[in-house]
Every structure is written in structure tokens, then in C-alpha cells.
Design an enzyme around this catalytic site. Structure first.
Site, PDB file in Angstrom:
ATOM      1  N   GLU A  90       0.835  -1.203   0.000  1.00 51.04           N
ATOM      2  CA  GLU A  90       0.000   0.000   0.000  1.00 51.04           C
ATOM      3  C   GLU A  90       0.873   1.258   0.000  1.00 51.04           C
ATOM      4  O   GLU A  90       1.817   1.325   0.803  1.00 51.04           O
ATOM      5  CB  GLU A  90      -0.904   0.038   1.235  1.00 51.04           C
ATOM      6  CG  GLU A  90      -1.903   1.172   1.170  1.00 51.04           C
ATOM      7  CD  GLU A  90      -2.776   1.297   2.428  1.00 51.04           C
ATOM      8  OE1 GLU A  90      -2.369   0.808   3.495  1.00 51.04           O
ATOM      9  OE2 GLU A  90      -3.841   1.895   2.330  1.00 51.04           O
ATOM     10  N   GLY A 223       3.626   0.201  10.966  1.00 53.26           N
ATOM     11  CA  GLY A 223       3.162  -0.549  12.122  1.00 53.26           C
ATOM     12  C   GLY A 223       2.648  -1.921  11.713  1.00 53.26           C
ATOM     13  O   GLY A 223       3.196  -2.954  12.082  1.00 53.26           O
ATOM     14  N   MET A 225      -0.218  -3.906   8.486  1.00 52.57           N
ATOM     15  CA  MET A 225      -0.923  -3.707   7.215  1.00 52.57           C
ATOM     16  C   MET A 225      -2.010  -4.756   7.059  1.00 52.57           C
ATOM     17  O   MET A 225      -1.801  -5.930   7.332  1.00 52.57           O
ATOM     18  CB  MET A 225       0.112  -3.786   6.068  1.00 52.57           C
ATOM     19  CG  MET A 225      -0.471  -3.775   4.676  1.00 52.57           C
ATOM     20  SD  MET A 225      -1.290  -2.196   4.297  1.00 52.57           S
ATOM     21  CE  MET A 225      -2.485  -2.748   3.074  1.00 52.57           C
ATOM     22  N   GLU A 226      -3.178  -4.286   6.566  1.00 50.32           N
ATOM     23  CA  GLU A 226      -4.386  -5.110   6.582  1.00 50.32           C
ATOM     24  C   GLU A 226      -4.557  -6.042   5.389  1.00 50.32           C
ATOM     25  O   GLU A 226      -5.689  -6.342   5.014  1.00 50.32           O
ATOM     26  CB  GLU A 226      -5.599  -4.180   6.647  1.00 50.32           C
ATOM     27  CG  GLU A 226      -5.854  -3.323   5.387  1.00 50.32           C
ATOM     28  CD  GLU A 226      -5.270  -1.916   5.449  1.00 50.32           C
ATOM     29  OE1 GLU A 226      -4.290  -1.725   6.199  1.00 50.32           O
ATOM     30  OE2 GLU A 226      -5.773  -1.014   4.771  1.00 50.32           O
ATOM     31  N   ASN A 227      -3.475  -6.534   4.760  1.00 52.55           N
ATOM     32  CA  ASN A 227      -3.634  -7.461   3.638  1.00 52.55           C
ATOM     33  C   ASN A 227      -4.755  -8.443   3.956  1.00 52.55           C
ATOM     34  O   ASN A 227      -4.788  -9.008   5.050  1.00 52.55           O
ATOM     35  CB  ASN A 227      -2.353  -8.243   3.409  1.00 52.55           C
ATOM     36  CG  ASN A 227      -1.128  -7.361   3.467  1.00 52.55           C
ATOM     37  OD1 ASN A 227      -0.999  -6.450   2.672  1.00 52.55           O
ATOM     38  ND2 ASN A 227      -0.270  -7.596   4.443  1.00 52.55           N
ATOM     39  N   HIS A 258      -7.443  -2.970  14.920  1.00 51.64           N
ATOM     40  CA  HIS A 258      -7.534  -2.029  13.794  1.00 51.64           C
ATOM     41  C   HIS A 258      -7.460  -2.799  12.454  1.00 51.64           C
ATOM     42  O   HIS A 258      -8.313  -2.629  11.579  1.00 51.64           O
ATOM     43  CB  HIS A 258      -6.378  -1.028  13.920  1.00 51.64           C
ATOM     44  CG  HIS A 258      -6.222  -0.053  12.793  1.00 51.64           C
ATOM     45  ND1 HIS A 258      -6.423   1.294  12.948  1.00 51.64           N
ATOM     46  CD2 HIS A 258      -5.870  -0.207  11.491  1.00 51.64           C
ATOM     47  CE1 HIS A 258      -6.209   1.916  11.807  1.00 51.64           C
ATOM     48  NE2 HIS A 258      -5.861   1.026  10.902  1.00 51.64           N
ATOM     49  N   GLU A 259      -6.457  -3.659  12.321  1.00 50.23           N
ATOM     50  CA  GLU A 259      -6.283  -4.360  11.040  1.00 50.23           C
ATOM     51  C   GLU A 259      -7.414  -5.369  10.810  1.00 50.23           C
ATOM     52  O   GLU A 259      -7.804  -5.603   9.671  1.00 50.23           O
ATOM     53  CB  GLU A 259      -4.925  -5.077  10.976  1.00 50.23           C
ATOM     54  CG  GLU A 259      -3.694  -4.199  11.229  1.00 50.23           C
ATOM     55  CD  GLU A 259      -3.605  -2.945  10.370  1.00 50.23           C
ATOM     56  OE1 GLU A 259      -4.256  -2.894   9.314  1.00 50.23           O
ATOM     57  OE2 GLU A 259      -2.901  -2.003  10.777  1.00 50.23           O
ATOM     58  N   GLU A 281      -9.233   4.439   7.049  1.00 51.95           N
ATOM     59  CA  GLU A 281      -8.401   4.621   8.240  1.00 51.95           C
ATOM     60  C   GLU A 281      -9.156   5.201   9.431  1.00 51.95           C
ATOM     61  O   GLU A 281      -8.956   4.778  10.557  1.00 51.95           O
ATOM     62  CB  GLU A 281      -7.170   5.464   7.906  1.00 51.95           C
ATOM     63  CG  GLU A 281      -6.242   4.785   6.912  1.00 51.95           C
ATOM     64  CD  GLU A 281      -5.839   3.371   7.328  1.00 51.95           C
ATOM     65  OE1 GLU A 281      -6.016   2.994   8.495  1.00 51.95           O
ATOM     66  OE2 GLU A 281      -5.365   2.626   6.454  1.00 51.95           O
TER      67      GLU A 281
HETATM   68 ZN   LIG Z   1      -5.321   1.165   8.897  1.00 51.19          ZN
END
Ligand SMILES: [Zn+2]
Length: 786
Positions: A90, A223, A225-227, A258-259, A281
Site C-alpha cells: 500500500e 506498524g 498492514m491489513e492485507n 484495527h487491522e 483509516e
Molecule cells: Zn489502517
């Protein structure tokens, strides 16, 4: 690496144009026949001729050299003598891994096959369906096809992974780590699994995949990543244990929650284009507090929300160079600079305000309808507002539009006279520059002992209340605005301070700090309220004021006003919260002690010596005292401490512990020692995940100003290249330069002229403005009280 990608295309443009970068394209075939192609490396475009308009199969053979020097895109995440090959894509690195249409709205189904050493483990978005020998010690790993998804969510990693797993609602949740670390993934794995199950219920939409991985990467530039189906994370977020300080544990756990929220909000339904990045986000940020708060009620999540999101966003959004939450993003390069406290924090504050406005249940229904309607597809901000409006019957779109499409926020001035309270609003800027704007503000206030609410959507309004009574605005700090009282108003607040609630106290302190920076209040008034916080122990206000004092110390530690305030704050609060852990104390008490002890150790020599004596037992020390012990040890022993601390930074396995060691390595009063620390971060001897710590930690050390600035000028380009110019690099610069540059504004400006200025985009214009504000504050602080 060699690659082959096959794309099914219908209605192709002439020529068919794909995004591709840092690849060598060897051959292209359409429906099995070789065709001509042109690869424009400079524009990152691959143009293919001879693709018919009817459905066709385009196949591209290509190769890629994986660089040793970057930690972004397809990269080697190194540990010891080994590495994990992983992707982090991203916003627009997918094009550096395979030719594609690399924009979020162009979703595709991916079928992935990887041939590599048969002894390795391969992780992808979906479960593996087969592993077949490919001869000579190699195997081909084949994965289930993905649902329709955007390219930036594509993921794979190859390495010697060890796994831990939990089953929740029939979904397998796994943590993958380098060898020997799987047992440390338990805390992150558990909260990820719990939140996955809680979100299924909250959204009313099942998680669409069969498994979810948390992949802990030893070198990682952001931090997490939401793959989709395979969240990647830095180790300090994924490998947290019961021995981790509360603040670090909380940060890691929140990051997982969060992810996991993104698996729906972002992955299942994706923004049309990067100008709606906030949709992803802000929502994931807001939900991570809401959901973590439900799962861990004793963590006081809304207090942490104020400290880590709301207040940072207020600061950034008060710059005249800020941007609206829903920004104007013309290209991918611009999108890099929107991953900031506005897109995450301000957006989350507005969502919190909207939830309070429509009610929790209507908010949930609206979000659920939105996710159902746009599943496997894309949406924009207005689609969400419409869904919330429909669920609540309220004009959500209007309120949302005014707050999200306009930069900045208002300051509400309060003046009480003759039985009336006059409220007036204008846009607040730290620079003092006038800017237009009237916001629709839902205002809550306490006057004459009772709670009132009003809607201020004009410039001024009057509220009936006795002038001499207690008066407080923005109760519980749910509104995204600042409140400036008149002299008599502050006098009353000071008298009543012991009766003001914790979030309101935190809010008063935050507004005062904004006004101090803007020159709207005198340093003495701010100092008076700091002393009041010292006399009225409260966890969240203490943490927020400690952070502010860290900043003003970094800007003007010689200031008499600041020096005078310290004895009225730190020793009293350390006494109140206890210098040592007490059995059964709530987690935020330990966190407050960590804030106080670390900062006090860095400014007070006798306290530093006390903390230094704890360092001998570092491994078994209470986790909330580790950073203070490292700081005390460095402060007290200087060069003698350096060798041992550096050795620990090189050899400690856990990133969480290393972060504490860097606190010490950046606290030296000897500038040359801090310079060694900065160089260590880039030396290749420590994990490249650590390269940011020296930058933002030494920024708070006023003795290190010259060393840090000189180091930045020397190593700026090398560090930028290592981060491939990513958003994370600019976040670090934005944290360091406004402090280390306070005595050399002109020099910093000239450093950022030309190419660096252009590449740095809005990140650089904002850091220059913050620097100017800090330099001005420095002058004011040195003048007053001296
Ligand atoms: Zn995020």
C-alpha cells in the site's frame, strides 16, 4: 525472482496499458501468440499492442531483482543470517511485484502459485490448496483463489515460519513468526481472534475468508498492514507478552483490532480512490477503540483515544497547511502524504461525533447496510453518509460534509457577561493566520450546575447562564473543537479544578497547549494549570501533560517558566501514583508511572541515578519501568553506558525491549553519543525496524539538537531510499525536524528547497510550518519569566 502473470481482459484500451515498475519484462503473449510491447520505466507503464476488444488472455513473462536495500514493496525482512521474503504494497507497490492496474477500484480475483525451496513455508491471502514437488529440492505451492480484491491488499511471504493457531467461529486464526517466537504471539493472536468474532456480530456480515494470518515480520517499515487474510505487522505489535509495558501492549493489541476491522472496512468494501483513504483509516481507528474497549473494559480506551488520536489531530489540523479529511488526491505520490493524524485521528473523532449524533444502534445498522451493499466492490464517503442518514433519519450528510471536506476546525470563545454566556467561533490556526469557516458544532456545556446543549452553526450565539457560576464546554471532550475562556473564565476553572472530570481536565490542558503554541495565552497561565494537574492526580491528564512537557523541554529547556514548573509536577505525581508497582493496580496507573518516570529521569539527575540503579536487573524489571531505567543508566554513565546499551540493541531478540534500550541510547547528554545511536539505526547491525527510534526519540533531547540535525543532513537521502520514499519516512521527519531545527529555521528551509521540497509534498510544508511555530514558541518561552 521470475514471474508469469496471466490476465483476462475484455474491452481493452489500445494499446492495453498496465502499471509496472522496477521489473524486467521479457515476453508478452495474447491468446498464446507473442505480441509487441513497450515498457516505459520512467512512467511505470507497460503498453501492449494487439489485444483485441473481445475477451482475451494476456500473459506476461517478467523478472525482478529483489533489492537488499529497501524495506518496502517486495523485500527481504532480515533476522540473524536469514530472511523472510515478504510484500508490503500500500498504496502503489503492487506494480513493482507484477504488472497490473494498480488502483483500488480495479479489483481482481487472484490465483497464486509460488515455486520455491520445499523446506520453506509460504503464506498468502488465502489457504494453500496443494504443495507439489517441482524437483531439485523445490516445491510448487498453490493457493485458493481470492475474492475480488484490490491490488494493494495482495500479499505473500516466504520463510522459515513457526505458527500458532486458534479456531474461532470455524475460522482459523494463525500467527506466523520467525523460529522460536511463536509463543510470544499469544496476546496478539487472542485479541485478533476475539475481535474477528466480535466484528462478525457487530457488522452482521460474515468474514469472507477461511483463515486469517498475523504475520510478524522482523524488519518492517510501518506498524501493520491489513492485507486481506494475512495481516503483516512489526514484531513489537505482534509479539507482545505479559512482560510488555501496558502502553506497548495496548498499542500492539489495538493495532491488531484495527487491522481486523479493515478486513471488512477497506478489504471487503474499498474506497474508490485514495482521496477517501480516511474511509478506511478513520473507521478502522474509531472501531479499534470501540472494540478494544468492549473486549478489555479496564483499559480505559476512550482516555487513550484522547491522548493518541484526538489531540494529535487537533495539533496537526491547526496548521494552515493541513488538508481536509476527505482530501483532493490527484495521484499516488500525493496519496503518500495523507497517511497522517488527519486521515486517522480527525476522521475517527468525526465518526465518534456522528455516532453520538445518530445513536449507537443506528450507526451500527448504517455501517452494516453499507458493507452489505458494497461487498467485494468500492464506495465513497457519500455512500456511507447516505447509509447512516437512512438508518437514523437524520441529516448526517450535511454534518459530515462540513467537517470532512473542509480543512481545520473552530475555536469557540466563551465570555460570560450579565447573566448571558456569549459563544463565538472562528477557525483556529497555530500560526494566527486568519482563515474563513463556520462549522455546525453540537455543543455540550455545564453552566449553573446543570448540563445544557446547543447547536452553534452561526458565528455567535448566546446561552442563558449566570456569569459568576462554573462554566465548562465540550463535556467529556467529544467535540472536535477548542475552547478559549476569558480571564475570569480561567480563574473560575482554576478554582474548581479539583471538581472537573478527567476527560475535561485533559481537554482544558490540551486547549491551553494549543493556545500556548499560538500565543493566545501566556506561558504563566499554562504553567499554573500544569501545577494544578500536579496537585490533582489523574492518569490521562498526567500522561497528556507529560507529553506536552517533553515537547516544551525539547523546544526550550532553558526556559525559567518550564524549569520552575517541574518540581510542582513530577515529584508530586510520582508520589501519588507510586514509584513502584502495587499489586492489583489498574493498567493505566502503571502506564502513567512509565510516562512520569521516563521523562523525569531525563531531566533530573538525582532521579536518573535512582533509575540507573534499577538497570542492573533490566531483564526482570517491571515492564513499565524499563525505559526509565535505560534513560537513567545512560544519563548517569555516559560513554561507559554506551557500549552495553549498543550491545543490547544489537542482540536483544524482542523489539519491545530494544525500544526501551533506544530510549536510553537517545538520552545521552553527550551529542556525539547520540550521533552514534543514529548511525547504529542505519548500520545494518540492528534490525531496520529500529531505524525510526533514534530519530523520534532523540528529537526530544535538547542536548542532541545539533547532532540530530547534522545527521539528518548527512543521511537524509540514504534513509529516504531505504524507506523507498514511503509515508513512514516522512512521518519520522515530521516528528524530528520541528524540534531539532528550532535554532536553525533558515538552514532547514534551505535544506528543503528544490528536489527534496517537491518530493516531500505536503509532509514537508507541514513540518516546516510546525518548525516555525516551535521556533516562535521557543522565543516566547525564553522571554517570559527570565
Ligand atoms: Zn489502517
Amino acid at each position: 525472482m521470475t514471474g508469469k502473470i496471466g490476465v483476462t481482459v475484455k474491452g481493452a484500451t489500445k494499446p492495453l496499458t498496465l502499471d509496472a515498475s522496477q521489473l524486467s519484462v521479457n515476453a508478452v503473449a495474447v491468446n498464446g501468440r507473442p505480441v509487441k510491447f513497450a515498457f516505459d520505466e520512467k512512467r511505470s507503464k507497460l503498453k501492449i499492442s494487439g489485444v483485441p476488444a473481445r475477451e482475451s488472455r494476456v500473459e506476461i513473462d517478467y523478472s525482478k531483482q529483489v533489492s537488499d536495500d529497501v524495506i518496502f514493496g517486495l523485500y527481504k525482512s532480515k533476522y540473524g543470517k536469514d530472511y523472510i521474503l515478504a510484500t508490503d504494497l500500500e498504496p502503489a507497490e503492487a506494480r513493482t511485484v507484477f504488472p497490473c492496474v494498480d488502483e483500488p477500484a480495479y479489483k481482481a480475483v487472484f490465483r497464486l502459485q509460488i515455486t520455491t525451496d520445499e523446506r520453506l513455508v509460504v503464506i498468502a491471502n488465502t489457504p494453500m490448496i496443494s504443495k507439489e514437488s517441482a524437483g531439485r529440492g523445490r516445491a510448487t505451492f498453490t493457493f485458493q483463489e481470492t475474492p475480488r480484491m484490490s491490488t494493494y491488499l495482495f500479499f505473500f511471504a516466504i520463510g522459515r515460519f513457526e505458527e500458532a493457531r486458534i479456531n474461532t467461529d470455524g475460522i482459523e486464526v494463525l500467527a506466523a513468526t520467525r523460529p522460536g517466537q511463536a509463543q510470544n504471539s499469544r496476546v496478539a493472536l487472542e485479541i485478533a481472534a476475539e475481535s474477528l468474532s466480535a466484528y462478525q456480530r457487530y457488522f452482521g456480515v460474515p468474514y469472507p475468508l477461511k483463515k486469517l494470518h498475523i504475520v510478524a515480520l522482523p524488519e518492517y517499515h510501518t506498524g501493520a498492514m491489513e492485507n486481506w487474510g494475512a495481516i503483516s505487522s512489526r514484531e513489537s505489535y505482534a509479539l507482545i507478552t505479559e512482560d510488555t509495558s501496558f502502553t506497548q501492549k495496548n498499542r500492539g493489541a489495538m493495532s491488531m483490532v484495527h487491522e481486523v476491522a479493515h478486513q471488512w472496512f477497506g478489504d471487503l468494501v474499498t474506497m474508490e480512490w485514495w482521496d477517501d483513504l480516511w474511509l478506511n483509516e478513520s473507521f478502522a481507528t474509531f472501531m479499534s477503540y470501540k472494540m478494544t474497549g468492549r473486549l478489555r473494559p479496564d483499559w480505559e480506551m476512550w482516555s487513550i483515544f484522547l491522548r493518541d488520536e484526538g489531540f494529535h489531530a487537533l495539533n496537526l489540523d491547526a496548521l494552515s497547511t493541513t488538508h481536509p479529511v476527505q482530501g483532493h488526491v490527484r495521484n499516488v505520490a500525493e496519496s503518500m502524504h495523507t497517511f497522517d493524524a488527519i486521515s486517522y485521528g480527525k476522521g475517527a473523532c468525526v465518526l465518534r461525533m456522528l455516532e453520538a449524533y445518530v445513536g449507537e444502534e443506528a450507526f451500527r445498522t448504517g455501517v452494516s447496510d453499507y458493507l452489505k451493499r458494497f461487498s467485494f466492490s468500492n464506495a465513497s464517503g457519500k455512500d456511507l453518509w447516505n447509509a447512516l442518514g437512512k438508518a437514523s433519519g437524520l441529516p448526517v450528510a450535511r454534518v459530515a460534509r462540513e467537517w470532512l471536506t473542509r480543512p481545520g476546525y473552530p475555536v469557540v470563545r466563551v465570555a460570560a457577561r450579565g447573566g448571558k454566556v456569549k459563544l463565538s467561533q472562528s477557525r483556529f490556526t497555530l500560526s494566527g493566520k486568519k482563515a474563513p469557516g463556520v462549522w455546525p458544532i453540537p455543543i455540550s456545556l455545564r453552566a449553573d450546575g446543570s448540563r445544557k446543549s446547543t447547536f452553534l452553526d452561526r458565528r455567535t450565539a448566546n446561552v442563558e447562564a449566570r456569569a459568576e457560576g462554573e462554566l465548562l464546554l465540550n463535556l467529556d471532550r467529544t467535540g472536535f473543537y477548542a475552547t478559549l475562556y476569558d480571564g475570569a473564565g480561567y480563574e473560575r476553572l482554576a478554582r474548581n479544578f479539583s471538581r472537573v472530570g478527567p476527560h475535561d481536565r485533559a481537554g482544558i490542558m490540551y486547549d491551553l497547549y494549543l493556545f500556548l503554541q499560538a500565543g493566545l495565552v501566556k506561558p504563566e497561565l499554562y504553567a499554573r494549570f500544569v501545577a494544578l494537574c500536579g496537585a490533582n492526580p489523574d492518569a490521562i491528564a498526567t500522561q497528556i501533560v507529560t507529553e506536552q512537557l517533553m515537547q516544551v523541554t525539547a523546544i526550550a529547556d532553558e526556559s525559567r517558566v518550564i524549569r520552575d514548573i517541574e518540581p510542582k509536577f513530577y515529584p508530586r505525581l510520582l508520589d501519588a501514583f507510586g514509584e513502584e508497582p502495587r499489586p492489583g493496580e489498574p493498567p493505566y496507573v502503571g502506564a502513567t508511572r512509565e510516562y512520569l518516570a521516563s521523562q523525569y529521569a531525563s531531566i533530573n539527575e538525582s532521579y536518573a541515578r535512582k533509575m540507573a540503579s534499577l538497570f542492573e536487573h533490566f531483564a526482570n524489571l517491571d515492564p513499565n519501568l524499563k525505559s526509565a531505567a535505560a534513560i537513567g543508566y545512560a544519563m548517569t554513565n555516559g560513554a561507559r553506558a554506551e557500549r552495553r546499551l549498543q550491545e543490547m540493541a544489537r542482540t536483544l531478540q524482542g523489539e519491545v525491549d530494544r525500544a526501551n534500550i533506544y530510549e536510553g541510547l537517545c538520552a545521552f547528554r553527550e551529542p556525539e553519543l547520540v550521533e552514534h545511536t543514529l548511525e547504529l539505526g542505519m548500520s545494518g547491525q540492528v534490525s531496520r525496524s529500529d531505524s525510526g527510534y533514534p530519530l523520534f526519540l532523540s528529537a526530544y533531547n535538547p542536548y542532541a539538537r545539533d547532532a540530530l540535525w547534522n545527521w539528518i543532513t548527512k543521511r537524509y537521502d540514504a534513509m529516504r531510499d531505504m524507506y523507498a520514499g514511503s509515508q513512514q519516512f516522512y512521518l519520522y521527519m515530521g516528528r524530528a525536524i520541528p524540534f531539532c531545527g528550532v535554532e536553525r529555521e533558515a538552514e532547514v528551509r534551505s535544506f528543503f528547497s528544490g528536489k527534496r521540497f517537491k518530493e516531500g509534498g505536503s509532509s514537508v510544508t507541514r513540518l516546516l510550518e510546525q518548525l516555525h511555530i516551535n521556533a516562535r514558541l521557543r522565543k516566547r518561552l525564553l522571554r517570559s519569566g527570565n
